[in-house]
Write a protein that holds these residues in place. Structure first.
Motif, PDB file in Angstrom:
ATOM      1  N   ARG A   1       0.847  -1.207   0.000  1.00  0.00           N
ATOM      2  CA  ARG A   1       0.000   0.000   0.000  1.00  0.00           C
ATOM      3  C   ARG A   1       0.873   1.244   0.000  1.00  0.00           C
ATOM      4  O   ARG A   1       0.517   2.260  -0.611  1.00  0.00           O
ATOM      5  CB  ARG A   1      -0.930   0.008   1.213  1.00  0.00           C
ATOM      6  N   VAL A   2       2.013   1.178   0.695  1.00  0.00           N
ATOM      7  CA  VAL A   2       2.949   2.309   0.701  1.00  0.00           C
ATOM      8  C   VAL A   2       3.489   2.521  -0.705  1.00  0.00           C
ATOM      9  O   VAL A   2       3.520   3.652  -1.205  1.00  0.00           O
ATOM     10  CB  VAL A   2       4.095   2.087   1.721  1.00  0.00           C
ATOM     11  N   GLU A   3       3.898   1.432  -1.385  1.00  0.00           N
ATOM     12  CA  GLU A   3       4.401   1.585  -2.758  1.00  0.00           C
ATOM     13  C   GLU A   3       3.306   2.124  -3.667  1.00  0.00           C
ATOM     14  O   GLU A   3       3.558   2.998  -4.506  1.00  0.00           O
ATOM     15  CB  GLU A   3       4.937   0.268  -3.329  1.00  0.00           C
ATOM     16  N   ALA A   4       2.080   1.638  -3.502  1.00  0.00           N
ATOM     17  CA  ALA A   4       0.970   2.118  -4.337  1.00  0.00           C
ATOM     18  C   ALA A   4       0.809   3.628  -4.203  1.00  0.00           C
ATOM     19  O   ALA A   4       0.608   4.336  -5.198  1.00  0.00           O
ATOM     20  CB  ALA A   4      -0.326   1.398  -3.951  1.00  0.00           C
ATOM     21  N   ARG A   5       0.934   4.144  -2.974  1.00  0.00           N
ATOM     22  CA  ARG A   5       0.852   5.599  -2.764  1.00  0.00           C
ATOM     23  C   ARG A   5       2.038   6.310  -3.401  1.00  0.00           C
ATOM     24  O   ARG A   5       1.880   7.353  -4.024  1.00  0.00           O
ATOM     25  CB  ARG A   5       0.791   5.927  -1.267  1.00  0.00           C
ATOM     26  N   LEU A   6       3.232   5.741  -3.243  1.00  0.00           N
ATOM     27  CA  LEU A   6       4.440   6.384  -3.781  1.00  0.00           C
ATOM     28  C   LEU A   6       4.406   6.508  -5.302  1.00  0.00           C
ATOM     29  O   LEU A   6       4.860   7.507  -5.854  1.00  0.00           O
ATOM     30  CB  LEU A   6       5.695   5.595  -3.378  1.00  0.00           C
ATOM     31  N   ILE A   7       3.881   5.488  -5.969  1.00  0.00           N
ATOM     32  CA  ILE A   7       3.904   5.526  -7.439  1.00  0.00           C
ATOM     33  C   ILE A   7       2.568   5.968  -8.030  1.00  0.00           C
ATOM     34  O   ILE A   7       2.458   6.128  -9.241  1.00  0.00           O
ATOM     35  CB  ILE A   7       4.353   4.173  -8.045  1.00  0.00           C
ATOM     36  N   GLY A   8       1.560   6.162  -7.182  1.00  0.00           N
ATOM     37  CA  GLY A   8       0.270   6.635  -7.671  1.00  0.00           C
ATOM     38  C   GLY A   8      -0.488   5.600  -8.470  1.00  0.00           C
ATOM     39  O   GLY A   8      -1.183   5.924  -9.430  1.00  0.00           O
ATOM     40  N   PHE A   9      -0.383   4.325  -8.049  1.00  0.00           N
ATOM     41  CA  PHE A   9      -1.029   3.238  -8.785  1.00  0.00           C
ATOM     42  C   PHE A   9      -1.547   2.199  -7.795  1.00  0.00           C
ATOM     43  O   PHE A   9      -0.762   1.560  -7.101  1.00  0.00           O
ATOM     44  CB  PHE A   9      -0.024   2.608  -9.756  1.00  0.00           C
TER      45      PHE A   9
END
Length: 156
Positions: free
Chosen positions: A25-33
């Protein structure tokens, strides 16, 4: 302590899925996907992945994990995750070094991450990975594939 996660043990699989949700979920927020595939996993998809999973445990709690696959030509790191409460403690580096030690000498090691996931990009570059192919997975969202060659003396 790093040890293999038994995908046939329901408690271990559920613990892994919980960690994976929090981390990706953190990566999803970081990359906007929000459509990152690990966010859609189930115990069955993990078992069917063909990946070997290893967990980083602190006081018997799973706080990080890595998975990989190996064939004759290459060693692919499929997932690398750390519980957000344990970021910036060197856990990802230890898991990455552990996985690299499992690769046969001379094998090409590949790993990919969202191009805009700056913490992951920095981690891979710090460990000697070279950015390569960039793939668009959705309009405006790209993955960068990193690679390095495994050796026996020093994986840095």
């Amino acid at each position: 302590m790093i040890q293999q996660i038994d995908l046939n043990n329901n408690m271990q699989v559920l613990e892994l899925l919980m960690l994976q949700q929090l981390s990706y979920r953190v990566e999803a927020r970081l990359i906007g996907f929000k459509e990152i595939p690990p966010l859609w996993d189930s115990p069955k998809t993990l078992r069917d992945s063909g990946e070997l999973f290893f967990g980083y445990y602190e006081h018997e709690q799973l706080v990080g994990a890595i998975s990989f696959k190996q064939n004759v030509k290459e060693f692919t790191i499929c997932r690398l995750m750390v519980h957000p409460s344990y970021f910036r403690r060197g856990i990802a580096s230890q898991l990455l070094e552990f996985a690299e030690s499992c690769a046969a000498p001379g094998t090409l090691i590949k790993v990919s991450t969202g191009t805009n996931n700056e913490p992951a990009v920095r981690l891979y570059i710090k460990h000697g990975y070279t950015p390569g192919q960039i793939m668009e997975i959705s309009p405006g969202i790209t993955l960068t594939v990193f690679h390095k060659t495994a050796n026996t003396l020093d994986n840095h």
